[in-house]
Design a protein around this motif. Sequence first.
Motif, short mmCIF file in Angstrom:
data_model
loop_
_atom_site.label_atom_id
_atom_site.label_comp_id
_atom_site.label_asym_id
_atom_site.label_seq_id
_atom_site.Cartn_x
_atom_site.Cartn_y
_atom_site.Cartn_z
N HIS A 53 0.51 -0.92 -0.10
CA HIS A 53 0.28 -0.14 -0.53
C HIS A 53 0.66 1.25 -0.26
N LEU A 54 1.96 1.46 0.51
CA LEU A 54 2.95 2.50 0.60
C LEU A 54 3.60 2.34 -0.28
N PHE A 55 3.89 1.90 -1.90
CA PHE A 55 4.83 1.36 -1.94
C PHE A 55 4.71 3.06 -3.17
N LYS A 56 4.03 3.19 -3.52
CA LYS A 56 3.13 4.25 -4.69
C LYS A 56 3.60 5.40 -3.52
N ARG A 57 3.19 5.43 -2.61
CA ARG A 57 3.47 6.61 -1.94
C ARG A 57 5.02 7.14 -1.62
N ILE A 99 0.07 10.83 5.46
CA ILE A 99 1.31 10.72 3.84
C ILE A 99 0.17 11.31 2.99
N LEU A 100 -0.87 10.88 3.03
CA LEU A 100 -1.44 11.19 1.97
C LEU A 100 -1.91 13.20 2.11
N ASN A 101 -2.14 12.85 3.17
CA ASN A 101 -2.90 14.98 3.86
C ASN A 101 -1.29 15.17 3.40
N ARG A 102 -0.13 15.17 3.69
CA ARG A 102 0.92 15.70 3.22
C ARG A 102 1.63 15.63 1.23
N THR A 103 0.81 15.09 0.77
CA THR A 103 0.66 14.60 -0.90
C THR A 103 -0.41 15.13 -1.56
N SER A 104 -1.41 14.66 -1.46
CA SER A 104 -1.60 14.46 -2.88
C SER A 104 -3.37 14.33 -2.76
N TRP A 105 -3.96 13.95 -1.55
CA TRP A 105 -5.33 14.70 -1.32
C TRP A 105 -5.97 16.03 -2.00
N VAL A 106 -7.31 15.33 -2.10
CA VAL A 106 -8.58 16.46 -3.59
C VAL A 106 -9.37 16.28 -3.44
N ARG A 135 7.54 2.94 -8.72
CA ARG A 135 5.73 2.65 -8.95
C ARG A 135 5.55 3.16 -10.51
N ALA A 136 5.78 4.05 -10.95
CA ALA A 136 5.12 4.88 -12.16
C ALA A 136 6.12 3.73 -12.81
N ALA A 137 7.41 3.41 -12.94
CA ALA A 137 8.38 3.19 -14.12
C ALA A 137 7.81 1.73 -14.21
N LEU A 138 6.55 1.20 -12.87
CA LEU A 138 6.94 -0.13 -13.17
C LEU A 138 5.32 -0.09 -14.57
N GLY A 139 4.91 0.81 -14.31
CA GLY A 139 2.96 0.96 -15.66
C GLY A 139 3.01 0.26 -14.80
N ASP A 140 1.80 -0.13 -16.08
CA ASP A 140 0.18 -1.58 -15.65
C ASP A 140 0.82 -2.79 -14.42
#
Length: 184
Positions: free
Chosen positions: A15-19, A135-142, A25-30
């Motif tokens: 779960h935390l890998f992407k964060r 972590i989400l609150n510090r990075t990407s939550w919209v 994580r992006a380099a792995l693509g789909d």
Amino acid sequence: MIFLSLGLFLWVAAHLFKRLAPDARAALGDRGKGLVTALLVLAVGLMALGYRGAEFVPVYSPLPGMGHLNNTLMLISLFLFGVGGTKGTLYPRIRHPMLWGTVIWSLAHLAVNGDRASLLLFGGIGLWAVVEMLILNRTSWVRPVGGRGLKGDAMNLVGTLLLFGAIAMVHLWLGHPVFEGTYF
């Protein structure tokens, strides 16, 4: 306890890998989605196997009547899990409803289980949910916008009750009746 600990570690890591490593994580693509899914399935399997096989080591005795609290908290937890999917009136108002549902799920289970394996499993997943929210609150939550209003809430309520019934049946099948000692 080794399987339980390993499963919990894989759950948190997947779960935390992407964060924590977004570029990796992006380099792995789909392929990364499949990898994370496989790790999560393995994690759940290991946690279930480890929890069922763990020696019962009491840490504290739950108070009498905690089954009522557990069932009430579980209904709230399941409702929160559905908020994002049904997009009712709470959808744009609650930040991280699934993670809050996980925290409440964790507390509900800790209210009725006072053994070492339960502390590790339920406490560990609850702690992960809190860390994930931070972590989400510090990075990407919209904040989401819109929703279906009361129709979404009604769909969520029906789904919550159906899912609660299914979970109660699975717990009964596993030998852990959720309404044991509960009088209506």
